[in-house]
Design an enzyme around this catalytic site. Sequence first.
Site, PDB file in Angstrom:
ATOM      1  CG  HIS A 110      -1.644   1.320   1.353  1.00  0.00           C
ATOM      2  ND1 HIS A 110      -2.760   1.661   0.626  1.00  0.00           N
ATOM      3  CD2 HIS A 110      -1.340   2.413   2.105  1.00  0.00           C
ATOM      4  CE1 HIS A 110      -3.122   2.894   0.921  1.00  0.00           C
ATOM      5  NE2 HIS A 110      -2.278   3.372   1.824  1.00  0.00           N
ATOM      6  CG  HIS A 115       0.479   6.313  -0.568  1.00  0.00           C
ATOM      7  ND1 HIS A 115      -0.386   7.379  -0.663  1.00  0.00           N
ATOM      8  CD2 HIS A 115      -0.016   5.507   0.408  1.00  0.00           C
ATOM      9  CE1 HIS A 115      -1.358   7.228   0.232  1.00  0.00           C
ATOM     10  NE2 HIS A 115      -1.169   6.090   0.886  1.00  0.00           N
ATOM     11  CD  GLU A 157      -4.604   6.494   2.038  1.00  0.00           C
ATOM     12  OE1 GLU A 157      -4.654   5.580   1.201  1.00  0.00           O
ATOM     13  OE2 GLU A 157      -3.600   6.710   2.747  1.00  0.00           O
ATOM     14  CB  SER A 176      -2.917  -0.913  -2.281  1.00  0.00           C
ATOM     15  OG  SER A 176      -3.750  -0.263  -1.353  1.00  0.00           O
TER      16      SER A 176
HETATM   17 FE   LIG Z   1      -2.197   5.299   2.572  1.00  0.00          FE
END
Ligand SMILES: [Fe+2]
Length: 247
Positions: A110, A115, A157, A176
Amino acid sequence: MKQIYGNYTKEDFEVWQILYKRQMGNLPTAASTAYLEGLNKVNFVEDAIPKFDETNEVLQQLTGWKLAVVPGIVPDYTFFELMSNKRFPATTWLRKMKELDYLEEPDMFHDVFAHVPLLSNQSFVDFLEALSNIGLQYVGNDYAIEILSRVYWFTVEFGLIQEEAGLRIYGAGILSSAGETKFSLSEEPPKYSFDVQVIANTPYKKNVFQDRYFVIESYEQLYNSIPEVKRILAEMVAEHEGKVVTV
Ligand SMILES: [Fe+2]
């Protein structure tokens, strides 16, 4: 803390490979152009867990950002302090094979796979840095941090972006997750235009697919919304504190 590359096991490499392969089956037509371009720039590949030192060299040249190794979720102050100094907190551990689809806490797949590619986009990191500077001013004020978390949640997010080719994902929480990648772009969940006032008033749930998504037009739009975030947050905090006093 540092990434100790020699500590990765065969299982870790397999987990990275399986997750990477699976998401790369979905993302070319689902992820935002900036994310996909960023993924190329940072040289992530299926059969090697990224080396933070190498990733940092690339990021430093592109936007001046780098990764800061953290053990897991960090306190608000640390989180904002790191990002206000252009350092993105990232874990170095990977989920186990039996946890491929569900995790209590974000792992490296993740934090890094989802990111890092967007940390190559200047407007996006400028937004992150500015948001963190606001956060630093409100550490300890739970109400303010909750409001700010909503902005972070529905953008960094779980944000979507309208591109010429269609709706695309830039939020790392979606990127993710194989399941949410498909779900978020389906007809099922409602999508709304990015609106700070609405987002600031929208609570979110963790560990489930989101029941709505907010759509930006560009990363510049995110960065340009910072004065509005500051103003709305200040207004909401003042109102909230006013209410507390009169109770
Ligand atoms: Fe995150």
